[in-house]
Motif scaffolding. Structure first.
Motif, PDB file in Angstrom:
ATOM      1  N   LEU A 187     -59.658  20.914 -37.105  1.00 13.23           N
ATOM      2  CA  LEU A 187     -59.113  19.602 -37.452  1.00 13.23           C
ATOM      3  C   LEU A 187     -57.626  19.528 -37.119  1.00 13.23           C
ATOM      4  N   GLU A 188     -56.906  20.616 -37.369  1.00 11.59           N
ATOM      5  CA  GLU A 188     -55.481  20.639 -37.025  1.00 11.59           C
ATOM      6  C   GLU A 188     -55.297  20.487 -35.521  1.00 11.59           C
ATOM      7  N   TYR A 189     -56.142  21.161 -34.740  1.00  7.62           N
ATOM      8  CA  TYR A 189     -56.100  20.995 -33.281  1.00  7.62           C
ATOM      9  C   TYR A 189     -56.360  19.529 -32.912  1.00  7.62           C
ATOM     10  N   CYS A 190     -57.386  18.911 -33.501  1.00  8.06           N
ATOM     11  CA  CYS A 190     -57.721  17.522 -33.175  1.00  8.06           C
ATOM     12  C   CYS A 190     -56.593  16.581 -33.563  1.00  8.06           C
ATOM     13  N   ARG A 191     -55.952  16.853 -34.703  1.00  6.72           N
ATOM     14  CA  ARG A 191     -54.823  16.049 -35.141  1.00  6.72           C
ATOM     15  C   ARG A 191     -53.692  16.107 -34.111  1.00  6.72           C
ATOM     16  N   HIS A 217     -64.525  20.657 -29.628  1.00  7.91           N
ATOM     17  CA  HIS A 217     -65.167  19.616 -28.820  1.00  7.91           C
ATOM     18  C   HIS A 217     -66.010  18.682 -29.692  1.00  7.91           C
ATOM     19  N   GLU A 218     -66.793  19.254 -30.610  1.00  5.39           N
ATOM     20  CA  GLU A 218     -67.686  18.453 -31.442  1.00  5.39           C
ATOM     21  C   GLU A 218     -66.920  17.608 -32.455  1.00  5.39           C
ATOM     22  N   SER A 242     -68.471  15.082 -41.710  1.00  4.90           N
ATOM     23  CA  SER A 242     -68.507  14.914 -40.254  1.00  4.90           C
ATOM     24  C   SER A 242     -69.113  16.138 -39.577  1.00  4.90           C
ATOM     25  N   LEU A 243     -68.781  17.322 -40.084  1.00  2.00           N
ATOM     26  CA  LEU A 243     -69.378  18.540 -39.542  1.00  2.00           C
ATOM     27  C   LEU A 243     -70.890  18.522 -39.717  1.00  2.00           C
TER      28      LEU A 243
END
Length: 337
Positions: A187-191, A217-218, A242-243
């Protein structure tokens, strides 16, 4: 000439003519955790000792954050009873699990094994079914003759003694730690991708990076719905939900490609949901979100979710070893009323 790594290929939208933005994997897991801690202010040890107040606080937090969650031992017992009506028993059933690699998930796996025996495991980091089509198809060939399969799957999340969602107290550690850590790091990466601070991770070319990369990716398409939640706790709850949605969809894709490996007289049950890990001395929970029995073509024969959710949760009453009592029972270090 060696192939370019995913990092060197990764670019963010609008970065043409600029210095390449680093991919998520160029930032270590520890760095992502440090960034998350600095923003959330949760880089504190937390409570390390158990108490009756803490146990009841955890129960309240579970009920608030994951309404409908059941103590895992009661959930497993009721699931077994419901499946008996459809021809399942402890000798003709092959249990398959897709749970996180985290050691805290072995408790709920053991609960299921009490009723269905040893499990074929296809899960990896965060609970994703990384065994995939091949693992599922191989499992199907292991089902006893005339028997049936049960697939138990989903992500997990911790709640520690301070009622913090996304952390759990682990045996032998003086402080609570992230749970599920790889999911929170993803989540930190996606943020950071959404903020334009890092580029998107490319397709993994190194097997040592593959599981975490695919979690990122997901999760990326679901990031907006997670971040729109108000506050860290709400975001962590939405992250876990979400997971589950991503893993449930993945399980559907696996079944579509592997169902021809299931024998004609075999049923496959799918029990999916969210495991809520808690510290020693408090009950562990599971929030069922899907419970269906299918034939070998993927047609739903029975939807058992309502009957499973009808089991009422009970409040733990016996004291654990940490609280000065006897751990007791066949459920390891967990205690139940």
């Amino acid at each position: 000439m060696p192939r370019a790594s995913p990092r060197s290929r990764s670019k963010s939208p609008g970065s043409r003519g600029k210095s390449p933005i680093r991919s998520g994997l160029d930032i270590s897991y520890r760095q992502l955790m440090d960034i998350m801690h600095s923003r959330s202010g949760r880089d504190v040890p937390g409570t390390v000792t158990n108490s009756t107040t803490a146990v009841h606080g955890i129960i309240g937090k579970v009920e608030q954050a994951f309404p409908g969650a059941l103590p895992s031992h009661r959930m497993a017992k009721q699931a077994s009873k419901l499946l008996e009506k459809h021809g399942y028993n402890d000798t003709n059933t092959l249990l398959t699990t897709s749970l996180s690699s985290d050691e805290v998930n072995r408790d709920i796996e053991d609960e299921m094994r009490q009723h269905f025996g040893n499990a074929y495991a296809i899960g990896g980091l965060a609970g994703f079914a990384f065994g995939g089509v091949v693992g599922f198809g191989n499992m199907a060939h292991h089902i006893p003759n005339g028997g049936h399969g049960l697939v138990f799957y989903g992500p997990h999340v911790g709640i520690d003694f301070d009622m913090t969602v996304g952390k759990v107290n682990r045996p032998g550690q003086k402080e609570s730690s992230e749970c599920c850590g790889p999911a929170l790091a993803a989540l930190e990466y996606c943020r950071r991708v959404k903020a334009g601070e890092v580029g998107e991770i490319g397709t993994p070319e190194d097997i040592t990076e593959s599981q975490y990369t695919w979690i990122c990716h997901e999760l990326l398409p679901m990031t907006d719905r997670i971040l729109k939640e108000d506050g860290e706790e709400a975001q962590r709850i939405q992250l876990t939900t979400s997971l589950y949605d991503a893993q449930d969809a993945m399980m559907g894709r696996i079944l579509a490609k592997a169902k021809d490996q299931i024998r004609e007289d075999t049923k496959i049950a799918f029990l999916g949901g969210i495991t809520i890990n808690t510290p020693e001395g408090s009950a562990e929970y599971f929030l069922p979100k899907k419970f269906v029995v299918m034939d070998n073509k993927g047609t739903v024969l029975a939807d058992l979710l309502g009957e499973l959710l009808a089991v009422k949760a009970i409040v733990p009453s016996r004291k654990s070893k940490l609280m000065g009592g006897n751990p007791g029972g066949v459920f390891g270090h967990r205690t139940y009323g």
